[in-house]
Design an enzyme around this catalytic site. Structure first.
Site, PDB file in Angstrom:
ATOM      1  N   ASN A 198      45.847  38.465  38.783  1.00 13.43           N
ATOM      2  CA  ASN A 198      45.800  37.191  39.092  1.00 13.43           C
ATOM      3  C   ASN A 198      46.430  36.010  38.187  1.00 13.43           C
ATOM      4  O   ASN A 198      46.360  34.841  37.955  1.00 13.43           O
ATOM      5  CB  ASN A 198      44.205  36.690  39.197  1.00 13.43           C
ATOM      6  CG  ASN A 198      43.303  37.036  37.979  1.00 13.43           C
ATOM      7  OD1 ASN A 198      43.653  36.594  36.830  1.00 13.43           O
ATOM      8  ND2 ASN A 198      42.613  38.036  38.161  1.00 13.43           N
ATOM      9  N   PHE A 217      42.169  35.231  32.623  1.00 14.11           N
ATOM     10  CA  PHE A 217      42.001  35.777  31.324  1.00 14.11           C
ATOM     11  C   PHE A 217      41.554  34.562  30.328  1.00 14.11           C
ATOM     12  O   PHE A 217      41.907  34.145  29.473  1.00 14.11           O
ATOM     13  CB  PHE A 217      43.330  36.039  30.725  1.00 14.11           C
ATOM     14  CG  PHE A 217      44.003  37.096  31.032  1.00 14.11           C
ATOM     15  CD1 PHE A 217      43.084  38.582  30.997  1.00 14.11           C
ATOM     16  CD2 PHE A 217      45.131  37.351  31.503  1.00 14.11           C
ATOM     17  CE1 PHE A 217      44.019  39.541  31.358  1.00 14.11           C
ATOM     18  CE2 PHE A 217      45.574  38.505  32.109  1.00 14.11           C
ATOM     19  CZ  PHE A 217      44.781  39.723  31.815  1.00 14.11           C
ATOM     20  N   GLY A 251      35.478  50.735  41.812  1.00 13.78           N
ATOM     21  CA  GLY A 251      34.574  51.085  42.998  1.00 13.78           C
ATOM     22  C   GLY A 251      33.623  51.796  42.761  1.00 13.78           C
ATOM     23  O   GLY A 251      32.685  52.228  43.579  1.00 13.78           O
ATOM     24  N   SER A 254      46.154  43.422  35.591  1.00 13.15           N
ATOM     25  CA  SER A 254      45.394  42.214  36.169  1.00 13.15           C
ATOM     26  C   SER A 254      46.310  41.707  36.974  1.00 13.15           C
ATOM     27  O   SER A 254      47.225  40.953  36.509  1.00 13.15           O
ATOM     28  CB  SER A 254      44.731  41.450  35.037  1.00 13.15           C
ATOM     29  OG  SER A 254      43.785  42.062  34.533  1.00 13.15           O
ATOM     30  N   THR A 260      41.956  45.794  39.397  1.00 15.08           N
ATOM     31  CA  THR A 260      41.565  45.377  40.734  1.00 15.08           C
ATOM     32  C   THR A 260      42.698  45.541  41.582  1.00 15.08           C
ATOM     33  O   THR A 260      43.934  45.498  41.245  1.00 15.08           O
ATOM     34  CB  THR A 260      41.197  43.883  40.714  1.00 15.08           C
ATOM     35  OG1 THR A 260      42.103  43.178  39.852  1.00 15.08           O
ATOM     36  CG2 THR A 260      39.651  43.908  39.941  1.00 15.08           C
TER      37      THR A 260
HETATM   38  C1  LIG Z   1      35.577  38.917  36.530  1.00 15.03           C
HETATM   39  C2  LIG Z   1      36.198  40.157  36.079  1.00 15.03           C
HETATM   40  C3  LIG Z   1      37.186  39.933  35.063  1.00 15.03           C
HETATM   41  C4  LIG Z   1      37.702  41.080  34.585  1.00 15.03           C
HETATM   42  N1  LIG Z   1      38.415  40.884  33.397  1.00 15.03           N
HETATM   43  C5  LIG Z   1      39.386  41.956  33.325  1.00 15.03           C
HETATM   44  C6  LIG Z   1      40.178  41.859  31.890  1.00 15.03           C
HETATM   45  O1  LIG Z   1      40.267  40.984  31.116  1.00 15.03           O
HETATM   46  N2  LIG Z   1      40.872  42.966  31.695  1.00 15.03           N
HETATM   47  C7  LIG Z   1      41.002  44.057  32.508  1.00 15.03           C
HETATM   48  O2  LIG Z   1      41.678  44.789  32.168  1.00 15.03           O
HETATM   49  N3  LIG Z   1      40.163  44.311  33.320  1.00 15.03           N
HETATM   50  C8  LIG Z   1      39.486  43.008  33.861  1.00 15.03           C
HETATM   51  N4  LIG Z   1      38.675  43.286  35.274  1.00 15.03           N
HETATM   52  C9  LIG Z   1      38.638  44.613  35.924  1.00 15.03           C
HETATM   53  C10 LIG Z   1      37.779  45.427  35.624  1.00 15.03           C
HETATM   54  O3  LIG Z   1      37.641  45.965  34.371  1.00 15.03           O
HETATM   55  C11 LIG Z   1      37.908  46.590  36.737  1.00 15.03           C
HETATM   56  O4  LIG Z   1      39.266  47.242  36.240  1.00 15.03           O
HETATM   57  C12 LIG Z   1      38.025  46.262  38.123  1.00 15.03           C
HETATM   58  O5  LIG Z   1      37.088  45.245  38.376  1.00 15.03           O
HETATM   59  C13 LIG Z   1      37.791  47.515  38.966  1.00 15.03           C
HETATM   60  O6  LIG Z   1      36.596  48.218  38.659  1.00 15.03           O
HETATM   61  P1  LIG Z   1      35.229  47.978  39.457  1.00 15.03           P
HETATM   62  O7  LIG Z   1      35.449  48.127  41.054  1.00 15.03           O
HETATM   63  O8  LIG Z   1      34.193  49.012  38.835  1.00 15.03           O
HETATM   64  O9  LIG Z   1      34.729  46.614  39.296  1.00 15.03           O
HETATM   65  C14 LIG Z   1      37.894  42.216  35.511  1.00 15.03           C
HETATM   66  C15 LIG Z   1      36.992  42.184  36.625  1.00 15.03           C
HETATM   67  C16 LIG Z   1      36.166  41.282  36.921  1.00 15.03           C
HETATM   68  C17 LIG Z   1      35.614  41.188  38.345  1.00 15.03           C
END
Ligand SMILES: Cc1cc2nc3c(=O)[nH]c(=O)nc-3n(C[C@H](O)[C@H](O)[C@H](O)COP(=O)(O)O)c2cc1C
Length: 328
Positions: free
Chosen positions: A177, A122, A285, A175, A239
């Site tokens: 992490n 964050f 994904g 989230s 994630t």
């Molecule tokens: C570098 C990074 C930062 C992210 N920051 C947030 C965040 O602040 N809040 C959140 O709800 N999800 C966050 N996500 C998750 C994405 O919004 C998404 O839910 C996740 O990456 C799965 O979707 P995708 O496979 O299309 O990337 C983050 C993902 C990445 C890779």
């Protein structure tokens, strides 16, 4: 034109961006997004009234959403002209956070295709600074603000203050992490009070963003708690938590095509269990038009992605919209 832009991006990603160290690639990508007026090029959009959907009563020109990751309002404003039906801002905390030390994002080559693992932690400017910047963003398409807290009071303050600037509010309890938000999914019994308080703190539609790591708790406790609190929008999801020794925290959240199959299952099962009592955003994904269509066919009201924006480029939204229109 669209396929030519997709091929061009693929070459740039494979030959240049994916060969740079991750922090350099992020800096190059974000600088390009800030500087290049891609949103002025009609090639990146497709406007057709038949693509519109309504999410929590808010009209989106189409069901494709940029998932939470960016807080720079120049990038958010740019993304609003890149074909998305809505754009989500990064989760904001009460106070500014530097995030976890580097390395906090690494690329992974999975059998399903290129993905990312992050332990961003964050990194964000905090409520005061973000609120000031948001006030200047015009909403070419709806803006979803995202909130992340440690306590019910944090979430309520953030929702009340940021809700004014967003068209919808997303509550991040997923989230993986930091202990900050993930712990809420580990204490589903306490979630009811949180969700009810958040619901009462804004007149805007509220989305709860849930984790693929808690499929059972989601179905038994978390989604029912959201429905009880009057929240009918579920973003499934965030994630997946995995070990990744290259990251400073040794664990992080996996995103990209490796989590697609689980997202699809989660969406299908949730739709089957809860029927039309909720609207679902499918996240996790999606990096091709075909995958976006499969999510919609499985019961998603809208589809969002972040990793596909990086690995397939800003043209992906337009490619999905073309596919959607072609089958209407
Ligand atoms: C570098 C990074 C930062 C992210 N920051 C947030 C965040 O602040 N809040 C959140 O709800 N999800 C966050 N996500 C998750 C994405 O919004 C998404 O839910 C996740 O990456 C799965 O979707 P995708 O496979 O299309 O990337 C983050 C993902 C990445 C890779």
């Amino acid at each position: 034109m669209t396929e030519a832009l997709a091929t061009l991006y693929r070459v740039v990603y494979e030959e240049v961006l994916s060969r740079l160290p991750e922090p350099t690639a992020i800096a190059v990508g974000q600088t390009a997004l800030r500087l290049l007026p891609l949103d002025r090029l009609p090639a990146f959009r497709l406007e057709d009234r038949r693509l519109a959907v309504t999410l929590g009563g808010v009209r989106l020109p189409n069901p494709i959403i940029l998932a939470a990751m960016y807080y720079d309002t120049r990038i958010l404003a740019r993304a609003m002209g890149l074909g998305f039906g809505a754009v989500t801002a990064k989760s904001i905390t009460l106070n500014p956070r530097p995030g976890h030390p580097l390395p906090n994002l690494v690329r992974v080559r999975t059998p399903a295709g290129p993905g990312l693992v992050n332990c961003n932690g964050f990194a964000n400017p905090g409520l005061e600074a973000f609120r000031g910047a948001l006030a200047r963003v015009s909403h070419r398409v709806p803006l979803i603000v995202s909130v992340a807290g440690e306590s019910v009071a944090d979430y309520v303050t953030l929702t009340r203050e940021l809700g004014v600037f967003g068209d919808l509010v997303e509550v991040n309890i997923s989230s993986p992490n930091t202990k900050l938000v993930y712990a809420w999914s580990e204490r589903p019994q306490e979630l009811g009070a949180l969700l009810a308080a958040v619901r009462a703190a804004t007149s805007k539609p509220v989305i709860v963003k849930i984790s693929p790591d808690f499929a059972d708790a989601n179905e038994r406790h978390i989604i029912p708690a959201a429905l009880d609190a009057g929240i009918r929008l579920v973003n499934y999801g965030n994630t997946r938590r995995i070990e990744e020794p290259r990251l400073s925290q040794r664990v992080g959240g996996l995103s990209g095509p490796e989590i697609f199959a689980a997202t699809l299952d989660n969406v299908r099962r949730t739709r089957r269990t809860f029927g039309d009592r909720l609207q679902l955003i499918a996240t996790g994904g999606v990096d091709t038009p075909e995958k976006a269509l499969r999510m919609l066919d499985a019961g998603a009201t809208a589809v969002s992605y972040f990793t596909g924006f990086i690995t397939r480029g800003p043209i992906l939204a337009r490619r999905i919209l073309d596919a959607l229109l072609a089958r209407l």
